[in-house]
Design a protein around this motif. Structure first.
Motif, PDB file in Angstrom:
ATOM      1  N   VAL A  85      -2.505   2.634  -2.836  1.00 39.11           N
ATOM      2  CA  VAL A  85      -1.991   2.427  -1.492  1.00 39.11           C
ATOM      3  C   VAL A  85      -3.189   2.242  -0.573  1.00 39.11           C
ATOM      4  O   VAL A  85      -4.050   3.126  -0.483  1.00 39.11           O
ATOM      5  CB  VAL A  85      -1.120   3.603  -1.014  1.00 39.11           C
ATOM      6  CG1 VAL A  85      -0.632   3.354   0.401  1.00 39.11           C
ATOM      7  CG2 VAL A  85       0.063   3.807  -1.965  1.00 39.11           C
ATOM      8  N   SER A  87      -4.144   1.780   3.213  1.00 44.01           N
ATOM      9  CA  SER A  87      -3.600   1.927   4.562  1.00 44.01           C
ATOM     10  C   SER A  87      -4.350   1.016   5.522  1.00 44.01           C
ATOM     11  O   SER A  87      -5.585   0.956   5.496  1.00 44.01           O
ATOM     12  CB  SER A  87      -3.713   3.373   5.030  1.00 44.01           C
ATOM     13  OG  SER A  87      -2.901   4.201   4.224  1.00 44.01           O
ATOM     14  N   ASP A  93       0.962   0.304   5.138  1.00 42.88           N
ATOM     15  CA  ASP A  93       0.462   0.555   3.791  1.00 42.88           C
ATOM     16  C   ASP A  93       0.669  -0.666   2.903  1.00 42.88           C
ATOM     17  O   ASP A  93       1.771  -1.214   2.833  1.00 42.88           O
ATOM     18  CB  ASP A  93       1.182   1.754   3.162  1.00 42.88           C
ATOM     19  CG  ASP A  93       0.788   3.073   3.804  1.00 42.88           C
ATOM     20  OD1 ASP A  93      -0.249   3.105   4.503  1.00 42.88           O
ATOM     21  OD2 ASP A  93       1.510   4.064   3.611  1.00 42.88           O
ATOM     22  N   ARG A  95       0.859  -1.675  -0.814  1.00 46.08           N
ATOM     23  CA  ARG A  95       1.051  -1.046  -2.121  1.00 46.08           C
ATOM     24  C   ARG A  95       0.719  -2.034  -3.232  1.00 46.08           C
ATOM     25  O   ARG A  95       1.206  -3.159  -3.233  1.00 46.08           O
ATOM     26  CB  ARG A  95       2.484  -0.544  -2.262  1.00 46.08           C
ATOM     27  CG  ARG A  95       2.821   0.527  -1.253  1.00 46.08           C
ATOM     28  CD  ARG A  95       4.177   1.179  -1.480  1.00 46.08           C
ATOM     29  NE  ARG A  95       4.388   2.248  -0.522  1.00 46.08           N
ATOM     30  CZ  ARG A  95       3.906   3.481  -0.646  1.00 46.08           C
ATOM     31  NH1 ARG A  95       3.220   3.803  -1.717  1.00 46.08           N
ATOM     32  NH2 ARG A  95       4.124   4.393   0.288  1.00 46.08           N
TER      33      ARG A  95
END
Length: 199
Positions: A85, A87, A93, A95
């Motif tokens: 993940v 950020s 976020d 993924r």
């Protein structure tokens, strides 16, 4: 709404640029056309990652000379790896799930993780950080494939076309307003790749 339409147009242009590469029987000639089209996009498109003054000064993005020995069709080895993940302040976020690995033969002799991006409707993502990072290419690495955004050199269900001459810098290399997922450990190696976009 205008900015969103501009983003769609940018992605459409990128997808068309890579479709032309895949359709060409001559990779080196396709690479020259790809470079010219990228220069036009970067210097004229409103969604260019270049700052406005840099667009005006652009005479052409810099690349290493094309090396036909760095183009491969590589078997995709499926793996069920971990999720990462990343950020960001602007996109939330990001993924990424490691779904496969590809082995690049000599003269590279390295294995890279293949990631699945969870946003943008999904897509394969292969960043790379080689021995040129920080000196002759961007320190955070370069991108090889990002199929969610149209950067796709082709292949089939079992293999990917990988041409290191098409390595390119992520947008964050040009503009601090952009945040980019960079190459994790499984996509980092010491061998210098003198191909693709350079500083």
């Amino acid at each position: 709404m205008a900015a969103q339409i501009e983003v769609v147009d940018w992605r459409r242009n990128v997808a068309e640029m890579y479709a032309a590469v895949r359709a060409s029987p001559e990779p080196e000639a396709a690479h020259r056309r790809w470079r010219r089209r990228r220069d036009v996009l970067f210097s004229t498109h409103p969604q260019s990652p270049l700052l406005p003054d840099d667009r005006l000064r652009l005479t052409g993005l810099r690349y290493f000379p094309y090396d036909p020995a760095l183009r491969f069709s590589v078997k995709v080895e499926p793996e069920n790896g971990p999720e990462r993940v990343v950020s960001t302040a602007t996109d939330g976020d990001i993924r990424m799930h490691r779904v496969a690995a590809i082995a690049l033969p000599e003269p590279v002799n390295a294995t890279l993780d293949v990631w699945w991006l969870g946003q943008y409707g999904g897509g394969l993502f292969v960043p790379l950080r080689d021995g040129t990072a920080g000196t002759e290419s961007y320190g955070g690495g370069r991108y090889l494939l990002d199929t969610a955004k149209g950067a796709d050199l082709g292949g089939d269900a079992a293999a990917l076309v990988v041409d290191l001459n098409f390595l390119y810098h992520p947008s964050c290399r040009y503009n601090p307003a952009w945040e980019c997922p960079l190459a994790p450990e499984g996509n980092t190696f010491d061998t210098p790749i003198y191909a693709g976009e350079r500083l």
